[in-house]
Design a protein around this motif. Sequence first.
Motif, mmCIF file in Angstrom:
data_model
loop_
_atom_site.group_PDB
_atom_site.id
_atom_site.type_symbol
_atom_site.label_atom_id
_atom_site.label_comp_id
_atom_site.label_asym_id
_atom_site.label_seq_id
_atom_site.Cartn_x
_atom_site.Cartn_y
_atom_site.Cartn_z
ATOM 1 N N ILE A 289 -1.878 1.614 8.369
ATOM 2 C CA ILE A 289 -2.590 2.856 8.687
ATOM 3 C C ILE A 289 -2.288 3.383 10.085
ATOM 4 O O ILE A 289 -2.565 4.544 10.371
ATOM 5 N N PHE A 290 -1.723 2.556 10.949
ATOM 6 C CA PHE A 290 -1.522 2.942 12.345
ATOM 7 C C PHE A 290 -0.855 4.313 12.515
ATOM 8 O O PHE A 290 -1.326 5.130 13.306
ATOM 9 N N PRO A 291 0.212 4.624 11.776
ATOM 10 C CA PRO A 291 0.858 5.930 11.986
ATOM 11 C C PRO A 291 -0.050 7.123 11.667
ATOM 12 O O PRO A 291 0.226 8.241 12.115
ATOM 13 N N LYS B 113 -10.439 -2.072 -3.544
ATOM 14 C CA LYS B 113 -9.365 -2.311 -4.504
ATOM 15 C C LYS B 113 -7.982 -2.260 -3.832
ATOM 16 O O LYS B 113 -7.111 -3.060 -4.146
ATOM 17 N N ILE B 114 -7.795 -1.347 -2.879
ATOM 18 C CA ILE B 114 -6.484 -1.237 -2.236
ATOM 19 C C ILE B 114 -6.353 -2.073 -0.968
ATOM 20 O O ILE B 114 -5.243 -2.385 -0.553
ATOM 21 N N ALA B 115 -7.498 -2.462 -0.354
ATOM 22 C CA ALA B 115 -7.422 -3.122 0.950
ATOM 23 C C ALA B 115 -8.091 -4.489 1.012
ATOM 24 O O ALA B 115 -7.888 -5.226 1.963
ATOM 25 N N GLY B 116 -8.925 -4.825 0.041
ATOM 26 C CA GLY B 116 -9.630 -6.102 0.080
ATOM 27 C C GLY B 116 -10.975 -5.978 0.775
ATOM 28 O O GLY B 116 -11.497 -4.886 0.954
ATOM 29 N N MET C 41 0.857 -1.166 0.000
ATOM 30 C CA MET C 41 0.000 0.000 0.000
ATOM 31 C C MET C 41 0.909 1.238 0.000
ATOM 32 O O MET C 41 1.856 1.305 0.770
ATOM 33 N N LYS C 42 0.586 2.191 -0.833
ATOM 34 C CA LYS C 42 1.357 3.431 -0.901
ATOM 35 C C LYS C 42 1.069 4.290 0.329
ATOM 36 O O LYS C 42 0.011 4.166 0.946
ATOM 37 N N VAL C 43 2.000 5.170 0.651
ATOM 38 C CA VAL C 43 1.855 6.034 1.821
ATOM 39 C C VAL C 43 0.577 6.871 1.748
ATOM 40 O O VAL C 43 -0.168 6.971 2.734
ATOM 41 N N ASP C 44 0.301 7.459 0.581
ATOM 42 C CA ASP C 44 -0.904 8.291 0.476
ATOM 43 C C ASP C 44 -2.172 7.459 0.626
ATOM 44 O O ASP C 44 -3.170 7.921 1.183
ATOM 45 N N GLU C 45 -2.144 6.209 0.158
ATOM 46 C CA GLU C 45 -3.309 5.330 0.315
ATOM 47 C C GLU C 45 -3.510 4.970 1.790
ATOM 48 O O GLU C 45 -4.646 4.942 2.279
ATOM 49 N N SER C 46 -2.408 4.706 2.488
ATOM 50 C CA SER C 46 -2.490 4.383 3.921
ATOM 51 C C SER C 46 -3.067 5.544 4.709
ATOM 52 O O SER C 46 -3.934 5.373 5.563
ATOM 53 N N ALA C 47 -2.579 6.749 4.434
ATOM 54 C CA ALA C 47 -3.058 7.941 5.145
ATOM 55 C C ALA C 47 -4.530 8.199 4.830
ATOM 56 O O ALA C 47 -5.323 8.521 5.722
ATOM 57 N N TYR C 48 -4.902 8.053 3.560
ATOM 58 C CA TYR C 48 -6.298 8.264 3.150
ATOM 59 C C TYR C 48 -7.210 7.249 3.836
ATOM 60 O O TYR C 48 -8.255 7.609 4.391
ATOM 61 N N LEU C 49 -6.807 5.990 3.811
ATOM 62 C CA LEU C 49 -7.607 4.937 4.426
ATOM 63 C C LEU C 49 -7.742 5.169 5.929
ATOM 64 O O LEU C 49 -8.826 4.986 6.497
#
Length: 135
Positions: free
Chosen positions: A87-89, A49-52, A1-9
Motif C-alpha cells: 500500500i505504500f505507493p 479477506k484480502i489482508a488477513g 494483492m492486486k493493484v486496485d486492492e492495494s490502492a483501495y486498502l
Amino acid sequence: MKVDESAYLAGIIDGEGTITLTRMHEKEHRRPCISIASTDLELLEYIQKIAGGNILNKKNYKPDKFKDSFILSIKKKKEVLYILKEIFPYLRITKKRKRAEWILKHYDAVTIRNGKYTKEKLLKKIEFEERFFKL
C-alpha cells in the motif's frame, strides 16, 4: 494483492486506519500493527479477506443511540510488512506514509528474532520506537 486492492486498502487506512507499534504483552517490545475501525462489518470482512487479521466487536454501551462498531487488527509481522509494502505507493496522508516507510526501512534491522538484545541493540530498538512516535 492486486493493484486496485492495494490502492483501495491504502485509501481506507488513510481515512479510517492506524499504522502503529503496539505491545502484545506487557514486557514485550512494540511490533507493527495496522488497525481499521468501522461500523461497516462488510467492509472489514472484505479487507480481512484480502489482508488477513482479526475482527473484534467493540462493546456498545448505548445501542439505542450508536451503531455497533468493529476493529480489524493485523498484527502478524509477515502480514503487516507485506501490506505496508503493497500500500505504500498509494498512501497520501503524510503521517501514515512516514510511519509505513519507517517500519519498512528499519523494523527488521532493530528486531532480534529470539528477543535477546544486547545493550547496544536494545538501545537501537528503543530509539527506533521513540523516533517512530515522533513522526
